[in-house]
Design a protein around this motif. Structure first.
Motif, PDB file in Angstrom:
ATOM      1  N   SER A  66       0.833  -1.201   0.000  1.00 17.08           N
ATOM      2  CA  SER A  66       0.000   0.000   0.000  1.00 17.08           C
ATOM      3  C   SER A  66       0.875   1.262   0.000  1.00 17.08           C
ATOM      4  O   SER A  66       2.066   1.226   0.320  1.00 17.08           O
ATOM      5  CB  SER A  66      -0.919   0.004   1.218  1.00 17.08           C
ATOM      6  OG  SER A  66      -0.181   0.286   2.381  1.00 17.08           O
ATOM      7  N   THR A  67       0.256   2.354  -0.335  1.00 26.45           N
ATOM      8  CA  THR A  67       0.958   3.637  -0.391  1.00 26.45           C
ATOM      9  C   THR A  67       1.506   4.020   0.976  1.00 26.45           C
ATOM     10  O   THR A  67       2.615   4.556   1.084  1.00 26.45           O
ATOM     11  CB  THR A  67      -0.004   4.726  -0.895  1.00 26.45           C
ATOM     12  OG1 THR A  67      -0.538   4.314  -2.157  1.00 26.45           O
ATOM     13  CG2 THR A  67       0.698   6.049  -1.054  1.00 26.45           C
ATOM     14  N   THR A  68       0.770   3.715   2.026  1.00 22.75           N
ATOM     15  CA  THR A  68       1.209   4.058   3.383  1.00 22.75           C
ATOM     16  C   THR A  68       2.520   3.362   3.733  1.00 22.75           C
ATOM     17  O   THR A  68       3.423   3.981   4.302  1.00 22.75           O
ATOM     18  CB  THR A  68       0.119   3.682   4.405  1.00 22.75           C
ATOM     19  OG1 THR A  68      -1.097   4.323   4.034  1.00 22.75           O
ATOM     20  CG2 THR A  68       0.515   4.098   5.798  1.00 22.75           C
ATOM     21  N   TRP A 123       4.826   2.338   1.643  1.00 25.95           N
ATOM     22  CA  TRP A 123       5.899   2.958   0.862  1.00 25.95           C
ATOM     23  C   TRP A 123       6.320   4.290   1.466  1.00 25.95           C
ATOM     24  O   TRP A 123       7.505   4.626   1.509  1.00 25.95           O
ATOM     25  CB  TRP A 123       5.483   3.144  -0.591  1.00 25.95           C
ATOM     26  CG  TRP A 123       5.537   1.869  -1.375  1.00 25.95           C
ATOM     27  CD1 TRP A 123       4.491   1.192  -1.902  1.00 25.95           C
ATOM     28  CD2 TRP A 123       6.710   1.108  -1.686  1.00 25.95           C
ATOM     29  NE1 TRP A 123       4.930   0.053  -2.519  1.00 25.95           N
ATOM     30  CE2 TRP A 123       6.288  -0.024  -2.414  1.00 25.95           C
ATOM     31  CE3 TRP A 123       8.069   1.265  -1.426  1.00 25.95           C
ATOM     32  CZ2 TRP A 123       7.179  -0.984  -2.878  1.00 25.95           C
ATOM     33  CZ3 TRP A 123       8.960   0.301  -1.893  1.00 25.95           C
ATOM     34  CH2 TRP A 123       8.514  -0.800  -2.611  1.00 25.95           C
ATOM     35  N   ILE A 124       5.361   5.063   1.945  1.00 24.15           N
ATOM     36  CA  ILE A 124       5.677   6.354   2.559  1.00 24.15           C
ATOM     37  C   ILE A 124       6.487   6.148   3.836  1.00 24.15           C
ATOM     38  O   ILE A 124       7.467   6.856   4.089  1.00 24.15           O
ATOM     39  CB  ILE A 124       4.395   7.155   2.836  1.00 24.15           C
ATOM     40  CG1 ILE A 124       3.765   7.602   1.521  1.00 24.15           C
ATOM     41  CG2 ILE A 124       4.665   8.353   3.742  1.00 24.15           C
ATOM     42  CD1 ILE A 124       2.402   8.216   1.666  1.00 24.15           C
TER      43      ILE A 124
END
Length: 99
Positions: A2-4, A6-7
């Protein structure tokens, strides 16, 4: 992923690189200029000020009481960890009882 995730991973990597980068740059010098050393010694106080100032200016009674407790303990105990733990404990207790 998920994007979270990766952040979080990118933030961790960038934080690590900035910390290790500063160490690598400073380790290349035999002697650090006194002005640079004075600036580096001022960083902890500057960071603490940026954390405490908003709470002191915009905080309610619980935050101000915790700040006052921290100041009082700093005069008697002197250790930074003791000050932090005392102020945190006062803040937690006062927030939990609704002040």
């Amino acid at each position: 992923m998920s994007t979270t995730i990766w952040i979080i991973l990118a933030g961790g990597l960038l934080t690590y690189l900035t910390r290790i980068g500063g160490h690598i740059v400073l380790s290349r010098f035999e002697r650090i200029h006194p002005r640079v050393e004075a600036g580096l010694n001022a960083v902890p106080a500057a960071v603490l000020t940026t954390l405490v100032a908003p709470a002191a200016m915009n905080g309610g009674p619980a935050e101000l009481a915790a700040l006052g407790a921290g100041v009082l303990v700093s005069f008697w105990a002197g250790g930074m960890m003791t000050v932090f733990l005392t102020a945190a404990a006062v803040l937690i207790v006062l927030r939990n009882i609704g002040i």
